[in-house]
Design a protein around this motif. Structure first.
Motif, PDB file in Angstrom:
ATOM      1  N   PRO A  48      64.176  48.098  57.654  1.00 51.19           N
ATOM      2  CA  PRO A  48      65.090  47.002  58.003  1.00 51.19           C
ATOM      3  C   PRO A  48      65.397  46.893  59.488  1.00 51.19           C
ATOM      4  O   PRO A  48      65.812  45.837  59.948  1.00 51.19           O
ATOM      5  CB  PRO A  48      66.355  47.348  57.209  1.00 51.19           C
ATOM      6  N   MET A  49      65.195  47.965  60.267  1.00 46.21           N
ATOM      7  CA  MET A  49      65.510  47.952  61.690  1.00 46.21           C
ATOM      8  C   MET A  49      64.219  47.958  62.509  1.00 46.21           C
ATOM      9  O   MET A  49      63.178  48.435  62.055  1.00 46.21           O
ATOM     10  CB  MET A  49      66.369  49.161  62.063  1.00 46.21           C
ATOM     11  N   PRO A  50      64.252  47.440  63.731  1.00 47.47           N
ATOM     12  CA  PRO A  50      63.047  47.429  64.577  1.00 47.47           C
ATOM     13  C   PRO A  50      62.570  48.838  64.893  1.00 47.47           C
ATOM     14  O   PRO A  50      63.346  49.807  64.882  1.00 47.47           O
ATOM     15  CB  PRO A  50      63.508  46.709  65.850  1.00 47.47           C
ATOM     16  N   ASP A  51      61.301  48.959  65.182  1.00 41.60           N
ATOM     17  CA  ASP A  51      60.708  50.229  65.587  1.00 41.60           C
ATOM     18  C   ASP A  51      61.276  50.603  66.964  1.00 41.60           C
ATOM     19  O   ASP A  51      61.094  49.856  67.932  1.00 41.60           O
ATOM     20  CB  ASP A  51      59.188  50.071  65.655  1.00 41.60           C
ATOM     21  N   PRO A  52      61.976  51.734  67.092  1.00 39.62           N
ATOM     22  CA  PRO A  52      62.588  52.099  68.385  1.00 39.62           C
ATOM     23  C   PRO A  52      61.579  52.203  69.516  1.00 39.62           C
ATOM     24  O   PRO A  52      61.935  51.986  70.681  1.00 39.62           O
ATOM     25  CB  PRO A  52      63.236  53.468  68.095  1.00 39.62           C
ATOM     26  N   SER A  53      60.326  52.521  69.199  1.00 42.36           N
ATOM     27  CA  SER A  53      59.333  52.683  70.265  1.00 42.36           C
ATOM     28  C   SER A  53      58.994  51.352  70.943  1.00 42.36           C
ATOM     29  O   SER A  53      58.455  51.327  72.055  1.00 42.36           O
ATOM     30  CB  SER A  53      58.053  53.310  69.702  1.00 42.36           C
ATOM     31  N   LEU A  54      59.312  50.236  70.266  1.00 41.37           N
ATOM     32  CA  LEU A  54      58.984  48.925  70.828  1.00 41.37           C
ATOM     33  C   LEU A  54      59.829  48.581  72.045  1.00 41.37           C
ATOM     34  O   LEU A  54      59.511  47.643  72.765  1.00 41.37           O
ATOM     35  CB  LEU A  54      59.166  47.840  69.762  1.00 41.37           C
ATOM     36  N   ILE A  55      60.883  49.358  72.278  1.00 37.98           N
ATOM     37  CA  ILE A  55      61.704  49.071  73.453  1.00 37.98           C
ATOM     38  C   ILE A  55      60.915  49.256  74.741  1.00 37.98           C
ATOM     39  O   ILE A  55      61.214  48.655  75.779  1.00 37.98           O
ATOM     40  CB  ILE A  55      62.980  49.940  73.453  1.00 37.98           C
ATOM     41  N   ASP A  56      59.875  50.083  74.676  1.00 34.91           N
ATOM     42  CA  ASP A  56      59.028  50.285  75.852  1.00 34.91           C
ATOM     43  C   ASP A  56      58.192  49.057  76.179  1.00 34.91           C
ATOM     44  O   ASP A  56      57.604  48.969  77.266  1.00 34.91           O
ATOM     45  CB  ASP A  56      58.109  51.495  75.634  1.00 34.91           C
ATOM     46  N   GLU A  57      58.109  48.115  75.226  1.00 33.51           N
ATOM     47  CA  GLU A  57      57.352  46.888  75.469  1.00 33.51           C
ATOM     48  C   GLU A  57      58.128  45.912  76.349  1.00 33.51           C
ATOM     49  O   GLU A  57      57.551  44.994  76.928  1.00 33.51           O
ATOM     50  CB  GLU A  57      57.019  46.203  74.135  1.00 33.51           C
ATOM     51  N   ILE A  58      59.443  46.108  76.424  1.00 32.99           N
ATOM     52  CA  ILE A  58      60.282  45.185  77.194  1.00 32.99           C
ATOM     53  C   ILE A  58      60.132  45.462  78.685  1.00 32.99           C
ATOM     54  O   ILE A  58      60.221  46.607  79.128  1.00 32.99           O
ATOM     55  CB  ILE A  58      61.754  45.331  76.772  1.00 32.99           C
ATOM     56  N   GLY A  59      59.897  44.423  79.454  1.00 31.55           N
ATOM     57  CA  GLY A  59      59.810  44.556  80.902  1.00 31.55           C
ATOM     58  C   GLY A  59      58.513  45.127  81.405  1.00 31.55           C
ATOM     59  O   GLY A  59      58.459  45.617  82.548  1.00 31.55           O
ATOM     60  N   ARG A  60      57.455  45.057  80.597  1.00 34.87           N
ATOM     61  CA  ARG A  60      56.162  45.560  81.066  1.00 34.87           C
ATOM     62  C   ARG A  60      55.669  44.725  82.245  1.00 34.87           C
ATOM     63  O   ARG A  60      56.047  43.570  82.418  1.00 34.87           O
ATOM     64  CB  ARG A  60      55.127  45.505  79.941  1.00 34.87           C
ATOM     65  N   GLU A  61      54.773  45.320  83.031  1.00 34.29           N
ATOM     66  CA  GLU A  61      54.260  44.645  84.217  1.00 34.29           C
ATOM     67  C   GLU A  61      53.534  43.350  83.857  1.00 34.29           C
ATOM     68  O   GLU A  61      53.700  42.324  84.523  1.00 34.29           O
ATOM     69  CB  GLU A  61      53.326  45.582  84.976  1.00 34.29           C
ATOM     70  N   ASP A  62      52.735  43.380  82.779  1.00 36.40           N
ATOM     71  CA  ASP A  62      52.009  42.167  82.405  1.00 36.40           C
ATOM     72  C   ASP A  62      52.960  41.091  81.880  1.00 36.40           C
ATOM     73  O   ASP A  62      52.723  39.889  82.073  1.00 36.40           O
ATOM     74  CB  ASP A  62      50.922  42.472  81.375  1.00 36.40           C
ATOM     75  N   ALA A  63      54.048  41.491  81.237  1.00 32.68           N
ATOM     76  CA  ALA A  63      55.029  40.518  80.762  1.00 32.68           C
ATOM     77  C   ALA A  63      55.737  39.852  81.939  1.00 32.68           C
ATOM     78  O   ALA A  63      55.975  38.635  81.943  1.00 32.68           O
ATOM     79  CB  ALA A  63      56.041  41.189  79.850  1.00 32.68           C
TER      80      ALA A  63
END
Length: 411
Positions: A48-63
């Motif tokens: 039911p909750m987001p995968d905590p590891s996905l927080i590393d996807e926020i603010g990536r250089e390519d994004a």
């Protein structure tokens, strides 16, 4: 559907109405069942909750790179009396409520619902002022508030600062808002901001930047400005993109996604009826926007010729294949947006003067010429007929790309 996150009046009242028998419980079963099925398909019962590891996807250089590119492509150069691009060495005065505000760059539904809380934005983000300081050098960037959202002004200070600047960039902005809190009774840009522009119209290059989520009226000051840029709400890298455009590192390619009105009582869209183009007299014209839908300037120029359309009549199951030659006639590489408009010459319901049916983009170097091909199904020429469903009626249609026009026939 209730979208209010922290107010349970809706659910409490709904339960009370069911218990009173005013709303049958069966009426709620189907929508609840659809929601539960969707949650099951999405695996929300197991996770039911987001995968905590996905927080590393926020603010990536390519994004961040993609966000910057989106900001670049969103900027629309509405007017340029040859003043842009600016020298990368002269002094620039930044003034207006939008030049040192992250809220003005992001708008609503960003870091908060209304988007107006400056404290909600990450400190790593740059305002327009901070982006100009980084790109142009702090010693070459002057700043004066000039006018603020609360109605306050400091014109005298802005005018004194302008005396030491080679160019003035006035960043007008409406306070971010959405839904009911964003309702307004007047489309005009707030008067204190318009007065700021007038006070700075002293002969020095005056560039107007518009940060807004709708076309706030600027007609009374547009003629005073040497250049005007519609920036919308370009996001976290809007300041950097604006600096690139003003100094020529970016050749603008954005196009207006709406008709920019000239007056508060003439809000006709681009796809209006022919009769709407006729006014009462010269002082009361018909369709006469300040800037047209699809308008946008570049630091280079493009020409169109050799528009080709099918000569034989087309069946309603056919596809319409069109080609046109586009040439970059300027001295810089640039991106041109090719708009394909179609007009139904006769119809059972009064047809609009034109409708955008397709568009594409082409990047061309100086002197480069390219054949652009566009194809679309005849069904894309449909309109809502007298029975209120889409139809394509046999007859003639006019195809328009740039200054090129041609006619096709549909059986």
């Amino acid at each position: 559907m209730c979208m209010v996150p922290n107010d349970f009046h809706f659910t409490d009242n709904l339960i009370a109405l069911v218990r009173e028998g005013l709303i049958p419980e069966e009426m709620l079963d189907n929508p609840v069942r659809r929601i539960l099925r969707l949650k099951h398909r999405l695996g929300l019962f197991e996770q039911p909750m987001p995968d905590p590891s996905l927080i590393d996807e926020i603010g990536r250089e390519d994004a961040n790179a993609l966000s910057l590119q989106a900001a670049r492509e969103s900027l629309v150069l509405l007017k340029n009396n040859g003043i842009l691009p600016l020298s990368q060495k002269g002094k620039i005065l930044l003034t207006g409520p939008g030049c040192h505000s992250l809220a003005a760059l992001h708008g609503s539904w960003s870091y908060t619902w209304q988007g107006a809380d400056e404290k909600a934005y990450p400190p790593s983000l740059d305002t327009i002022l901070e982006a100009f300081n980084a790109g142009h050098g702090r010693d070459n960037v002057l700043w004066a508030r000039g006018a603020q959202w609360d109605g306050s002004t400091d014109f005298d200070y802005a005018i004194r600062k302008a005396q030491n600047a080679d160019a003035v960039v006035c960043v007008l902005a409406e306070e971010p808002s959405t839904e009911t809190p964003g309702n307004i009774s007047d489309l005009a840009m707030p008067q204190n901001q318009l007065r700021l522009v007038r006070s700075l119209a002293t002969g020095k290059p005056l560039i107007l930047v518009l940060l807004e989520n709708r076309p706030r009226l600027i007609t009374e000051v547009a003629g005073l400005c040497h250049a005007i840029i519609y920036a919308g709400q370009p996001g976290p890298h809007g300041g950097a993109a604006l600096y690139e455009l003003l100094t020529g590192r970016l050749n603008p390619s954005g196009r207006l996604p709406f008709t920019y009105p000239r007056s508060p009582h003439n809000l006709l869209p681009y796809d209006h009826k022919h009769s709407d183009t006729i006014g009462r007299d010269a002082e009361t014209p018909g369709f006469h926007p300040l800037y047209a839908f699809g308008h946008g300037l570049s630091f280079t120029s493009f020409e169109y010729d050799n528009l080709k359309v099918p000569a034989a009549p087309l069946a309603q199951t056919d596809r319409l294949a069109i080609s046109v030659e586009v040439t970059n006639t300027g001295q810089r590489r640039g991106i041109e947006t090719i708009h394909l408009y179609v007009r139904d010459l006769f119809a059972s319901v009064t047809p609009p003067v034109k409708r955008l049916r397709a568009f594409t983009r082409a990047e061309l170097g100086p002197g480069e010429r390219r054949t652009i091909k566009i194809e679309l199904p005849i069904s894309d020429l449909a309109f809502f007929g007298p029975e209120n469903y889409p139809i394509v009626e046999p007859g003639e249609f006019e195809v328009m790309i740039g200054n090129q026009t041609a006619r096709i026939a549909v059986e």
